[in-house]
Motif scaffolding. Structure first.
Motif, PDB file in Angstrom:
ATOM      1  N   LYS A 163       0.836  -1.213   0.000  1.00 19.59           N
ATOM      2  CA  LYS A 163       0.000   0.000   0.000  1.00 19.59           C
ATOM      3  C   LYS A 163       0.866   1.257   0.000  1.00 19.59           C
ATOM      4  N   GLN A 164       2.058   1.156   0.563  1.00 17.47           N
ATOM      5  CA  GLN A 164       2.988   2.287   0.603  1.00 17.47           C
ATOM      6  C   GLN A 164       3.849   2.361  -0.663  1.00 17.47           C
ATOM      7  N   GLY A 165       3.613   1.458  -1.622  1.00 20.15           N
ATOM      8  CA  GLY A 165       4.346   1.489  -2.880  1.00 20.15           C
ATOM      9  C   GLY A 165       5.629   0.687  -2.879  1.00 20.15           C
ATOM     10  N   LEU A 166       5.795  -0.198  -1.907  1.00 20.72           N
ATOM     11  CA  LEU A 166       6.983  -1.043  -1.832  1.00 20.72           C
ATOM     12  C   LEU A 166       6.611  -2.483  -2.162  1.00 20.72           C
ATOM     13  N   ILE A 167       7.343  -3.089  -3.079  1.00 21.53           N
ATOM     14  CA  ILE A 167       7.076  -4.453  -3.518  1.00 21.53           C
ATOM     15  C   ILE A 167       8.085  -5.393  -2.861  1.00 21.53           C
ATOM     16  N   PRO A 168       7.619  -6.476  -2.218  1.00 24.31           N
ATOM     17  CA  PRO A 168       8.555  -7.454  -1.669  1.00 24.31           C
ATOM     18  C   PRO A 168       9.326  -8.138  -2.801  1.00 24.31           C
ATOM     19  N   ALA A 169      10.601  -8.407  -2.548  1.00 25.23           N
ATOM     20  CA  ALA A 169      11.445  -9.024  -3.563  1.00 25.23           C
ATOM     21  C   ALA A 169      12.541  -9.838  -2.891  1.00 25.23           C
ATOM     22  N   VAL A 170      13.231 -10.645  -3.710  1.00 28.40           N
ATOM     23  CA  VAL A 170      14.403 -11.364  -3.229  1.00 28.40           C
ATOM     24  C   VAL A 170      15.542 -11.131  -4.212  1.00 28.40           C
ATOM     25  N   LEU A 171      16.751 -11.180  -3.683  1.00 25.75           N
ATOM     26  CA  LEU A 171      17.964 -11.063  -4.485  1.00 25.75           C
ATOM     27  C   LEU A 171      18.774 -12.321  -4.234  1.00 25.75           C
ATOM     28  N   TYR A 172      19.083 -13.062  -5.316  1.00 25.66           N
ATOM     29  CA  TYR A 172      19.822 -14.309  -5.170  1.00 25.66           C
ATOM     30  C   TYR A 172      20.761 -14.501  -6.352  1.00 25.66           C
ATOM     31  N   GLY A 173      21.619 -15.508  -6.230  1.00 30.99           N
ATOM     32  CA  GLY A 173      22.505 -15.866  -7.340  1.00 30.99           C
ATOM     33  C   GLY A 173      23.966 -15.766  -6.990  1.00 30.99           C
ATOM     34  N   MET A 174      24.809 -16.365  -7.835  1.00 33.30           N
ATOM     35  CA  MET A 174      26.265 -16.352  -7.745  1.00 33.30           C
ATOM     36  C   MET A 174      26.791 -16.884  -6.418  1.00 33.30           C
ATOM     37  N   GLY A 175      26.136 -17.896  -5.872  1.00 30.34           N
ATOM     38  CA  GLY A 175      26.623 -18.519  -4.657  1.00 30.34           C
ATOM     39  C   GLY A 175      26.463 -17.679  -3.405  1.00 30.34           C
ATOM     40  N   LYS A 176      25.715 -16.608  -3.504  1.00 32.63           N
ATOM     41  CA  LYS A 176      25.488 -15.743  -2.341  1.00 32.63           C
ATOM     42  C   LYS A 176      24.182 -16.154  -1.658  1.00 32.63           C
ATOM     43  N   ASP A 177      24.029 -15.768  -0.409  1.00 35.01           N
ATOM     44  CA  ASP A 177      22.789 -16.033   0.310  1.00 35.01           C
ATOM     45  C   ASP A 177      21.666 -15.201  -0.280  1.00 35.01           C
ATOM     46  N   THR A 178      20.459 -15.738  -0.212  1.00 36.54           N
ATOM     47  CA  THR A 178      19.290 -15.011  -0.678  1.00 36.54           C
ATOM     48  C   THR A 178      18.969 -13.900   0.312  1.00 36.54           C
ATOM     49  N   ILE A 179      18.721 -12.706  -0.226  1.00 37.21           N
ATOM     50  CA  ILE A 179      18.419 -11.547   0.617  1.00 37.21           C
ATOM     51  C   ILE A 179      16.984 -11.119   0.341  1.00 37.21           C
ATOM     52  N   SER A 180      16.189 -10.957   1.403  1.00 40.12           N
ATOM     53  CA  SER A 180      14.825 -10.450   1.264  1.00 40.12           C
ATOM     54  C   SER A 180      14.884  -8.930   1.245  1.00 40.12           C
ATOM     55  N   VAL A 181      14.331  -8.337   0.196  1.00 36.97           N
ATOM     56  CA  VAL A 181      14.400  -6.885   0.016  1.00 36.97           C
ATOM     57  C   VAL A 181      13.031  -6.334  -0.379  1.00 36.97           C
ATOM     58  N   GLU A 182      12.951  -5.012  -0.425  1.00 36.63           N
ATOM     59  CA  GLU A 182      11.783  -4.305  -0.941  1.00 36.63           C
ATOM     60  C   GLU A 182      12.281  -3.331  -1.998  1.00 36.63           C
ATOM     61  N   VAL A 183      11.424  -3.057  -2.982  1.00 30.52           N
ATOM     62  CA  VAL A 183      11.798  -2.142  -4.050  1.00 30.52           C
ATOM     63  C   VAL A 183      10.617  -1.222  -4.334  1.00 30.52           C
ATOM     64  N   ASN A 184      10.911   0.002  -4.706  1.00 27.27           N
ATOM     65  CA  ASN A 184       9.868   0.973  -5.019  1.00 27.27           C
ATOM     66  C   ASN A 184       9.142   0.542  -6.297  1.00 27.27           C
ATOM     67  N   GLU A 185       7.817   0.468  -6.218  1.00 27.62           N
ATOM     68  CA  GLU A 185       7.004  -0.001  -7.341  1.00 27.62           C
ATOM     69  C   GLU A 185       7.168   0.894  -8.568  1.00 27.62           C
ATOM     70  N   LYS A 186       7.243   2.198  -8.387  1.00 22.24           N
ATOM     71  CA  LYS A 186       7.372   3.120  -9.520  1.00 22.24           C
ATOM     72  C   LYS A 186       8.687   2.907 -10.261  1.00 22.24           C
ATOM     73  N   GLU A 187       9.768   2.669  -9.506  1.00 20.80           N
ATOM     74  CA  GLU A 187      11.071   2.413 -10.137  1.00 20.80           C
ATOM     75  C   GLU A 187      11.016   1.161 -11.000  1.00 20.80           C
ATOM     76  N   VAL A 188      10.411   0.103 -10.461  1.00 20.86           N
ATOM     77  CA  VAL A 188      10.337  -1.166 -11.197  1.00 20.86           C
ATOM     78  C   VAL A 188       9.457  -1.023 -12.432  1.00 20.86           C
ATOM     79  N   LEU A 189       8.333  -0.362 -12.307  1.00 26.70           N
ATOM     80  CA  LEU A 189       7.438  -0.181 -13.454  1.00 26.70           C
ATOM     81  C   LEU A 189       8.123   0.625 -14.549  1.00 26.70           C
ATOM     82  N   ASP A 190       8.920   1.618 -14.152  1.00 32.44           N
ATOM     83  CA  ASP A 190       9.674   2.411 -15.123  1.00 32.44           C
ATOM     84  C   ASP A 190      10.671   1.531 -15.886  1.00 32.44           C
ATOM     85  N   VAL A 191      11.374   0.660 -15.175  1.00 30.33           N
ATOM     86  CA  VAL A 191      12.328  -0.257 -15.802  1.00 30.33           C
ATOM     87  C   VAL A 191      11.599  -1.229 -16.725  1.00 30.33           C
ATOM     88  N   LEU A 192      10.477  -1.780 -16.278  1.00 33.05           N
ATOM     89  CA  LEU A 192       9.726  -2.746 -17.075  1.00 33.05           C
ATOM     90  C   LEU A 192       9.193  -2.124 -18.361  1.00 33.05           C
TER      91      LEU A 192
END
Length: 186
Positions: free
Chosen positions: A23-52
């Motif tokens: 509701k505040q415009g933050l989308i739950p996300a995860v960052l994973y890969g390259m043998g690193k631990d998975t990190i739970s993150v949030e990202v601004n919805e407007k930024e992601v929509l702009d990239v998409l």
């Protein structure tokens, strides 16, 4: 990789907390890969929509407090089936020194001669799978179809990518074809 995106560490773990974050415009996300631990993150919805909108397969510079600045690719997106709003995003950490597999969207430009003559344009594939270094990944490829007549077809093998980009899709697969109206009715 010019686009930078801010990933904040996610503290909300309960469904109600994540709903409030959305509701505040933050989308739950995860960052994973390259043998690193998975990190739970949030990202601004407007930024992601702009990239998409601009390039959904762009390699981004993700700024995180835990991992620092890392190159990432949007691996998958979950959307609400009714509203189409973003629910969750998976970011994949990209190794810039190793080749990667990805898909490239094909845009068909022009109006085929066969369509003007009464044929029907039938598109079979809108994207092809490729392997290349991350910095050579094309955002899309435009193909001129104005020379296609009735009965003509465009195969994956007809696509010409720049050096360093290897097409993994079946080279004999039909991407687009111009059919007569009778073939279409049958």
């Amino acid at each position: 990789m010019s686009k930078s995106i801010q990933l904040s560490e996610r503290t909300s773990v309960f469904k109600s907390q994540m709903k409030q974050s959305r509701k505040q415009g933050l989308i739950p996300a995860v960052l994973y890969g390259m043998g690193k631990d998975t990190i739970s993150v949030e990202v601004n919805e407007k930024e992601v929509l702009d990239v998409l909108r601009k390039n959904p397969r762009a390699i981004l510079q993700a700024v995180t407090s835990e991992a620092g600045v890392v190159p990432v690719l949007i691996q998958s997106i979950q959307r609400d089936t009714l509203t189409g709003k973003l629910i969750h995003i998976d970011f994949h950490h990209v190794n810039m020194s190793e080749s990667m597999d990805s898909k490239v969207t094909i845009h068909f430009a022009g109006e085929a001669v066969g369509v003007k003559a009464g044929g029907v344009l039938q598109v079979e594939m809108y994207e092809v799978e490729v392997r290349c270094m991350p910095d050579q990944l094309p955002s899309a490829m435009e193909v001129d179809i104005s020379g296609l007549a009735i009965g003509d077809q465009l195969l994956v093998s007809d696509l010409i990518f720049r050096d360093g980009v290897k097409v993994l899709s079946d080279p004999h697969a039909v991407m687009i074809q111009i059919k007569t109206l009778q073939e279409e009715e049958a």
